[in-house]
Motif scaffolding. Structure first.
Motif, PDB file in Angstrom:
ATOM      1  N   THR A 109      25.029 -33.570 -27.678  1.00 58.38           N
ATOM      2  CA  THR A 109      25.241 -33.888 -29.154  1.00 58.38           C
ATOM      3  C   THR A 109      24.528 -32.957 -30.101  1.00 58.38           C
ATOM      4  N   ARG A 110      23.247 -32.339 -29.593  1.00 62.43           N
ATOM      5  CA  ARG A 110      22.429 -31.334 -30.223  1.00 62.43           C
ATOM      6  C   ARG A 110      21.893 -31.898 -31.531  1.00 62.43           C
ATOM      7  N   ALA A 111      21.603 -33.180 -31.514  1.00 66.93           N
ATOM      8  CA  ALA A 111      20.998 -34.059 -32.841  1.00 66.93           C
ATOM      9  C   ALA A 111      19.643 -33.494 -33.177  1.00 66.93           C
ATOM     10  N   CYS A 112      19.312 -33.608 -34.167  1.00 66.72           N
ATOM     11  CA  CYS A 112      18.059 -33.555 -34.767  1.00 66.72           C
ATOM     12  C   CYS A 112      17.050 -34.214 -33.807  1.00 66.72           C
ATOM     13  N   GLU A 113      15.915 -33.621 -33.457  1.00 70.04           N
ATOM     14  CA  GLU A 113      15.106 -34.225 -32.663  1.00 70.04           C
ATOM     15  C   GLU A 113      13.793 -34.955 -33.710  1.00 70.04           C
ATOM     16  N   PRO A 114      13.923 -36.152 -33.630  1.00 74.13           N
ATOM     17  CA  PRO A 114      12.989 -36.931 -34.556  1.00 74.13           C
ATOM     18  C   PRO A 114      11.349 -36.641 -34.446  1.00 74.13           C
ATOM     19  N   LYS A 115      10.983 -36.793 -33.134  1.00 79.38           N
ATOM     20  CA  LYS A 115       9.336 -36.270 -33.096  1.00 79.38           C
ATOM     21  C   LYS A 115       9.009 -35.071 -33.701  1.00 79.38           C
ATOM     22  N   ARG A 116       9.748 -34.038 -33.365  1.00 81.44           N
ATOM     23  CA  ARG A 116       9.496 -32.680 -34.072  1.00 81.44           C
ATOM     24  C   ARG A 116       9.405 -33.040 -35.432  1.00 81.44           C
ATOM     25  N   ASN A 117      10.165 -33.744 -36.085  1.00 78.48           N
ATOM     26  CA  ASN A 117      10.499 -33.782 -37.654  1.00 78.48           C
ATOM     27  C   ASN A 117       9.096 -34.645 -38.106  1.00 78.48           C
ATOM     28  N   GLU A 118       8.853 -35.762 -37.080  1.00 83.73           N
ATOM     29  CA  GLU A 118       7.719 -36.702 -37.590  1.00 83.73           C
ATOM     30  C   GLU A 118       6.286 -35.957 -37.555  1.00 83.73           C
ATOM     31  N   ALA A 119       6.314 -34.820 -36.486  1.00 83.97           N
ATOM     32  CA  ALA A 119       5.155 -33.984 -36.527  1.00 83.97           C
ATOM     33  C   ALA A 119       4.955 -33.171 -37.710  1.00 83.97           C
ATOM     34  N   ALA A 120       6.119 -32.541 -37.987  1.00 90.75           N
ATOM     35  CA  ALA A 120       6.357 -31.717 -39.239  1.00 90.75           C
ATOM     36  C   ALA A 120       5.760 -32.444 -40.693  1.00 90.75           C
ATOM     37  N   LEU A 121       6.402 -33.657 -40.730  1.00 89.83           N
ATOM     38  CA  LEU A 121       6.075 -34.517 -41.927  1.00 89.83           C
ATOM     39  C   LEU A 121       4.393 -34.857 -42.094  1.00 89.83           C
ATOM     40  N   LEU A 122       3.960 -35.184 -40.835  1.00 88.78           N
ATOM     41  CA  LEU A 122       2.424 -35.635 -40.763  1.00 88.78           C
ATOM     42  C   LEU A 122       1.811 -34.419 -41.158  1.00 88.78           C
ATOM     43  N   TYR A 123       1.996 -33.196 -40.567  1.00 89.98           N
ATOM     44  CA  TYR A 123       1.299 -31.996 -40.804  1.00 89.98           C
ATOM     45  C   TYR A 123       1.501 -31.711 -42.316  1.00 89.98           C
ATOM     46  N   ASN A 124       2.453 -31.915 -43.070  1.00 83.79           N
ATOM     47  CA  ASN A 124       2.585 -31.711 -44.340  1.00 83.79           C
ATOM     48  C   ASN A 124       1.604 -32.510 -45.103  1.00 83.79           C
ATOM     49  N   ALA A 125       1.977 -33.861 -44.874  1.00 84.68           N
ATOM     50  CA  ALA A 125       0.940 -34.584 -45.359  1.00 84.68           C
ATOM     51  C   ALA A 125      -0.719 -34.389 -45.140  1.00 84.68           C
ATOM     52  N   ARG A 126      -1.125 -34.118 -43.801  1.00 83.09           N
ATOM     53  CA  ARG A 126      -2.478 -33.659 -43.541  1.00 83.09           C
ATOM     54  C   ARG A 126      -2.702 -32.575 -44.412  1.00 83.09           C
ATOM     55  N   ALA A 127      -1.868 -31.372 -44.615  1.00 84.98           N
ATOM     56  CA  ALA A 127      -2.118 -30.274 -44.954  1.00 84.98           C
ATOM     57  C   ALA A 127      -2.583 -30.525 -46.646  1.00 84.98           C
ATOM     58  N   GLN A 128      -1.609 -31.352 -47.381  1.00 90.76           N
ATOM     59  CA  GLN A 128      -1.575 -31.774 -48.715  1.00 90.76           C
ATOM     60  C   GLN A 128      -3.022 -32.187 -49.013  1.00 90.76           C
ATOM     61  N   GLU A 129      -3.477 -33.215 -47.955  1.00 89.37           N
ATOM     62  CA  GLU A 129      -4.914 -33.906 -48.247  1.00 89.37           C
ATOM     63  C   GLU A 129      -5.909 -32.755 -48.208  1.00 89.37           C
ATOM     64  N   MET A 130      -5.965 -31.803 -47.044  1.00 83.66           N
ATOM     65  CA  MET A 130      -6.719 -30.868 -46.868  1.00 83.66           C
ATOM     66  C   MET A 130      -6.750 -29.943 -48.047  1.00 83.66           C
ATOM     67  N   ILE A 131      -5.710 -29.484 -48.622  1.00 86.60           N
ATOM     68  CA  ILE A 131      -5.789 -28.582 -49.828  1.00 86.60           C
ATOM     69  C   ILE A 131      -6.190 -29.337 -51.029  1.00 86.60           C
TER      70      ILE A 131
END
Length: 232
Positions: A109-131
């Motif tokens: 199926t080669r679908a989007c892998e959700p855990k990787r996307n969840e990690a990216a979104l969490l990183y973006n949120a934490r990065a914005q807090e850090m900035i």
């Protein structure tokens, strides 16, 4: 990342030799720095190899990455380097790039892998807090005048992959070279693998990196949304 700082120090030294210390400081203070970090760590180090995932859960690993990014920013703005305007590029939807679809989304199926996307979104949120905290702490020093701006590329790249036809793309899940499912960088050497006839129809050139046309759309989106802040 330490090597990146060493390269910058080497460049700064050459600039001082050419223009002098005062002019070098003026040039660097007026320059825009772009920092992009973390995507390979999530896609390749955490999810593709077993070493980090055995030691950290996703939130813990994200905190590790953001902590290292903050250290890098602090090294970049010290008076001996002098960066003042920094664009910090967030993570894209990692789980939807072609290679991660292949490795994590199922070979059929080669679908989007959700855990990787969840990690990216969490990183973006934490990065914005850090900035936000980073800017507040540096602005407490009236002489610093440092501004770090978070640049979101998740939204526009997700849009390109989900609604590629709106931008004139006909292929959004495979790269242009080889099978388009796993080949990356050196494995896309045209002496050994085929390259698609019309690269402009693809969002991705290899299984990880966007094409030039896709990058132009991403960069234009950054300037439209953040240019007024970065260059004010």
């Amino acid at each position: 990342m330490d090597q990146q700082l060493a390269y910058f120090d080497e460049y700064r030294g050459r600039l001082v030799d050419i223009a002098g210390e005062a002019e070098t400081a003026r040039i660097i203070e007026g320059a825009l720095f772009l920092v992009c970090a973390g995507t390979d760590d999530v896609a390749n180090t955490y999810f593709t190899t077993p070493f980090r995932s055995a030691e950290y859960d996703i939130p813990g690993y994200v905190d590790l990455l953001v902590g290292h990014a903050e250290e890098f920013l602090r090294e970049l703005v010290v008076s001996s380097r002098g960066a003042r305007r920094i664009g910090f590029v967030g993570m894209p939807p990692v789980g939807c790039v072609p290679s991660q679809r292949t490795l994590g989304g199922g070979l059929a199926t080669r679908a989007c892998e959700p855990k990787r996307n969840e990690a990216a979104l969490l990183y973006n949120a934490r990065a914005q807090e850090m900035i936000a905290a980073f800017n507040n702490n540096n602005n407490a020093d009236a002489d610093a005048d440092v501004l770090v701006v978070f640049l979101d590329i998740y939204r526009i790249l997700d849009h390109l992959m989900e609604r590629g036809e709106e931008y004139g793309f006909s292929e959004t899940t495979r790269g242009c070279c080889g099978t388009g499912t796993i080949e990356v960088t050196g494995l896309c050497d045209s002496r050994f693998v085929s390259v698609c006839d019309d690269v402009s129809q693809h969002v991705f050139f290899d299984s990880y990196h966007p094409t030039e046309r896709a990058y132009r759309i991403i960069v234009n989106d950054i300037f439209q949304n953040y240019g007024h802040v970065l260059f004010s």
